[in-house]
Structure formats: structure tokens, C-alpha cells
Design a protein around this motif. Structure first.
Motif, short mmCIF file in Angstrom:
data_model
loop_
_atom_site.label_atom_id
_atom_site.label_comp_id
_atom_site.label_asym_id
_atom_site.label_seq_id
_atom_site.Cartn_x
_atom_site.Cartn_y
_atom_site.Cartn_z
N ASP A 291 -3.34 36.33 22.36
CA ASP A 291 -3.49 34.95 23.16
C ASP A 291 -4.31 34.05 22.39
O ASP A 291 -4.01 33.15 22.26
CB ASP A 291 -4.34 35.43 24.37
CG ASP A 291 -3.68 35.95 25.36
OD1 ASP A 291 -2.54 36.27 25.34
OD2 ASP A 291 -4.27 36.86 26.31
N THR B 82 -0.85 26.02 21.09
CA THR B 82 -0.59 25.39 22.48
C THR B 82 -2.01 24.41 22.77
O THR B 82 -1.79 23.68 23.70
CB THR B 82 -0.81 26.46 23.57
OG1 THR B 82 -1.85 27.10 23.61
CG2 THR B 82 0.62 27.22 23.51
N ARG C 16 -1.83 32.44 20.29
CA ARG C 16 -1.13 31.52 20.96
C ARG C 16 -1.65 30.25 21.41
O ARG C 16 -1.15 29.02 21.12
CB ARG C 16 -0.66 32.10 22.30
CG ARG C 16 0.26 31.54 23.30
CD ARG C 16 0.89 32.35 24.33
NE ARG C 16 1.36 33.67 23.97
CZ ARG C 16 0.71 34.90 24.24
NH1 ARG C 16 -0.29 34.83 24.91
NH2 ARG C 16 1.52 35.82 23.92
N GLU C 17 -3.00 30.27 21.44
CA GLU C 17 -3.90 29.08 21.66
C GLU C 17 -3.95 28.16 20.41
O GLU C 17 -4.10 26.96 20.78
CB GLU C 17 -5.10 29.67 22.12
CG GLU C 17 -6.30 28.11 22.58
CD GLU C 17 -7.60 28.88 23.13
OE1 GLU C 17 -8.30 27.89 22.99
OE2 GLU C 17 -7.74 29.90 23.05
#
Length: 450
Positions: free
Chosen positions: A70, A77, A73-74
Motif C-alpha cells: 500500500d 497515486t 502504491r501511494e
């Protein structure tokens, strides 16, 4: 009998039994004892931080819950972090290439001039300045106000050389004046003018210290004997009070250089400019026209370029980096240039090659190893850039100038710190540096085999 004895040579002694030693006779345990402190420091200062950063990057902000990918991924994003990734790509592509190219140009051009050493010293001098000091210097250089910022002072000077600047920005009439808005920032007389009656065009809103230095007290002109239109444009303001509106008081100055147009049926039939005392004269064609003060008289003064605005802040900071590191590139390339065989260059010139051909086909290929060293070193350096961005970029544009090292700091410290995301950014920086380091190590090994 051994072959050596049969041949008449002396017999070689057999190696003694026991633990083997190295060529120097040093035991393996002794070598390990000497290397152990260095290995401990290396593990404590390099291996452990890297390993813990990788481990921490898989956990959430509190560090208690497993987050998987995560945090990574951040990075791609979250808008602010992704901007940092894009800006880092711009830095890696642009800054090392420009710096290396400038260093090459400086090294080649200063090779034949007598004052080349002094020039190299001046260009290399910024390397003695810390990143923090350079950031402060360029924060002032890029100041928006032309009276304070060097970049805009030069830019505004060049602009005003070719484009006429506004004479009286923010000047305007009062409601009691015989002028009214004419659209588009202009002002017009409320009624048509006629010959024999001087026209009064009073304005306010101009600071007395902004008036032309050679402006003289305004006066009301006499009628034009040839049937033209005469009038006065002046600053209807008396310092300290006491003046009367729509009257040219003795202490009120003329608006020297202000443009006046006579308009009939939507067409300009005559133009004039006011003198130092504000007096202007229009030909007889202006009789019965409406006088207009064009918007160009009141346009805001050109204030230069917003160097630290959202669109230019990254190139501006890269410019400061090039200023600092061009000397480093120049010195290394000049050292490599000194080892280039001169007979090759002279032979090429004898064979009819021009200077550009010699530079492109001989000098640059021979300097390729040095250029690779400079380029790789600068690429590693810009991946870690932090100081210049943090100091130069104002708070309003820091998100637009964001880079990974700065985002690592912002994510890892402060009240909203997220060590999981910060560790993921650190691991990403490591992954970006590793390929460059591998290329550099291979190049060094290849050079060592020669």
C-alpha cells in the motif's frame, strides 16, 4: 630418486604441515580481526538502515499493522508524491546533461586563452558555497520585485528597451472630474470638445514620488489661434491639502508624456502627448471630437517573470544547480582534455578538418570516459537533491517543485508523519540509485583492466 635430483638440481623442501598462511604469512583470523571493526560499522551504518527501511515500508503509519504494498502504491497515486517522482525524472534528465555540456564547452573554449585559468577559477568558485547559501542567493536572484531580484531586473530592463512601459499605472479620475470610463481601461471626456475652450483632464492615483522627475507645475493653456484644441492633463492633487478639484493649482504637476486621442465616430482623428507642464495641442480636426486617454497610459508596469511560480520553479532551481556544478564538470573535463594527444588534433586539422569536426569526431570520443564519470556522478547527486528545492521554492510553489528527497523529509517528520510512506520513498530512491551505481562500477572495472 626425484627428477630434480636426477637432473643434478637441489631438492625442494616439503611444505610444513599445519594451518596454511597467505602469501604475506598473515593468518585468516588476524585478517578477520582487522576487518571486523569496519564490517561492524558498515553493518550498523549501511546494512541495518537499509534493511530496516525495507522492513518498515511494508507497515502502516503506526508501524503495528502490515500494509503490504500500500505504501508503494501511494507513491504513484498520491498527487504530491507523484509530482515529486515526475520532477525527479526532469532533474535526472536535464540537470546532469546541461551541466556536463556546459562543463565541456567551458573546458574546450578556455583551453587556448591566456586568462583561461582565471575563468576556470571563477566558474569553479560556486563549488565552495554550501547548498544552503546557494539557495539563499538564488531565492534573492529570483525575487519577483525587479528592484530586489536580479533576474527580473535584467528581464524588465530588456523588456522596457523594446516595449514602451506605462506612464501612470493606476491613475484614474474622480467622480467630479470631466472624465468617465471609456471601456477597456481608457477614459473619455463626458462631452465633445470645441476650439477656443481649453480642455481640463485631471487625474488622481499617482504617487508624487512616481511622477516624472522633470515634470513641471501644470498650467491652463491659452486657446490655439489656428483653431486647434488645447488642454492640460495633470495630477489633481496638492500635497498637504488645500487644492481645488478641476483647477490647476500652483503645486500640482503636469502628467508629462500622457497620450491623448481625439475620437470621432469611433475613429481616432488626432493624437498628442502632454508636455512637462501637462499641456497638449491637437489640430483643428479634433474640434467636436471626444478626447480619450488610452488604456496604455494606465497599464500596470511590467513586473517581470514569475520565476518561482508553479510553471517555472523547477527549471529555475535547476538553473541554480547548474551554476553550482558547472565548475566541477569543467575541471574534470579539462583534466581529461589535457591528456588528449595533441598530434591527433593537429593531424586532423592538417587533413582539412574544421574545428567543429575535430571537436565532434576526435575530442568528444576521446573524452567519453571522463564525460561518463561526470554524467554518472551528477545523476547520483541530483537524485538526492534537497537543499536547493527546500530553500529556493516558496511555500506556495513547494508542491510544484517537490522532489523525492524533499518528500521523504515531509513524509517522515512533522505532526502528520507517516514512516511507512517515508520508508517506501527511501527504498524507491535506493532502487533508482542502484542501476546508476552498477553502471559506474562496471565502468571502473573496465577501466582497471586496461
Amino acid at each position: 630418486m626425484s627428477p630434480a635430483v636426477q637432473a643434478g638440481g637441489p631438492a625442494r623442501p616439503e611444505p610444513p604441515a599445519g594451518p596454511r598462511k597467505s602469501v604475506t604469512g598473515t593468518r585468516t583470523v588476524l585478517v578477520a580481526g582487522f576487518l571486523l571493526p569496519a564490517l561492524v560499522l558498515l553493518g550498523a551504518l549501511v546494512v541495518y538502515p537499509i534493511g530496516y527501511s525495507v522492513y518498515r515500508s511494508f507497515f502502516d503509519q503506526a508501524g503495528t499493522g502490515f500494509a503490504g504494498l500500500d505504501n508503494y502504491r501511494e507513491i504513484f497515486t498520491d498527487e504530491a508524491i507523484f509530482t515529486a517522482v515526475k520532477n525527479n525524472a526532469v532533474w535526472v534528465v536535464l540537470a546532469p546533461a546541461v551541466t556536463t555540456a556546459l562543463g565541456l564547452i567551458f573546458a574546450v573554449l578556455t583551453e587556448r586563452v591566456r586568462w583561461g585559468t582565471a575563468f576556470k577559477l571563477v566558474v569553479f568558485m560556486p563549488m565552495a558555497i554550501s547548498m544552503l547559501a546557494a539557495g539563499i542567493i538564488f531565492r534573492l536572484v529570483y525575487e519577483q520585485d525587479p528592484d530586489r531580484g536580479l533576474a527580473n531586473a535584467v528581464w524588465v530592463g530588456v523588456h522596457d528597451t523594446f516595449t514602451e512601459s506605462s506612464a501612470f499605472p493606476r491613475a484614474r479620475p474622480l467622480p467630479v472630474h470631466p472624465l468617465e470610463p471609456g471601456g477597456g481601461g481608457s477614459f473619455v471626456t463626458r462631452a465633445p470638445v470645441s476650439a477656443g475652450t481649453p480642455v481640463l483632464l485631471p487625474l488622481v492615483g499617482v504617487a508624487p514620488d512616481r511622477m516624472p522627475s522633470d515634470a513641471r507645475p501644470a498650467r491652463t493653456p491659452a486657446p490655439d489661434p489656428d483653431g486647434g484644441i488645447t488642454g492640460t492633463a495633470w495630477l489633481d492633487f496638492t500635497r498637504g491639502g488645500g487644492g481645488k478639484p478641476n483647477v490647476t493649482d500652483p503645486q500640482e504637476l503636469g502628467l508629462k508624456g500622457i497620450s491623448v486621442e481625439a475620437v470621432k465616430d469611433g475613429k481616432v482623428v488626432a493624437k498628442a502627448r502632454a508636455g512637462a507642464d501637462g499641456v497638449f495641442t491637437l489640430p483643428a480636426e479634433a474640434d467636436g471630437a471626444v478626447l480619450r486617454l488610452p488604456a496604455a497610459n494606465f497599464r500596470e508596469a511590467y513586473n517581470g517573470v514569475s520565476w518561482l511560480g508553479p510553471s517555472l520553479v523547477t527549471p529555475a532551481i535547476i538553473g541554480s544547480y547548474v551554476w553550482m556544478w558547472a565548475g566541477f564538470a569543467m575541471v574534470l573535463i579539462a583534466a581529461g582534455l589535457a591528456s588528449v594527444p595533441r598530434e591527433l588534433l593537429e593531424q586532423a586539422r592538417v587533413d582539412g578538418a574544421g574545428e567543429w569536426q575535430v571537436f565532434r569526431r576526435i575530442t568528444v570520443p576521446l573524452l567519453a570516459p571522463v564525460l561518463a564519470v561526470v554524467l554518472v556522478t551528477l545523476m547520483i547527486n541530483v537524485l538526492k537533491i534537497f537543499d536547493l528545492v527546500y530553500v529556493i521554492a516558496p511555500g506556495s510553489a513547494q508542491d510544484d517543485a517537490n522532489v523525492l528527497a524533499l518528500q521523504l523529509y515531509r513524509s517522515s517528520f512533522g505532526t502528520a508523519a507517516d514512516l511507512g510512506v517515508g520508508s517506501a520513498i527511501a527504498v524507491l530512491l535506493l532502487l533508482l540509485v542502484v542501476p546508476v551505481m552498477v553502471v559506474n562500477i562496471r565502468r571502473i572495472r573496465k577501466e582497471g583492466r586496461r
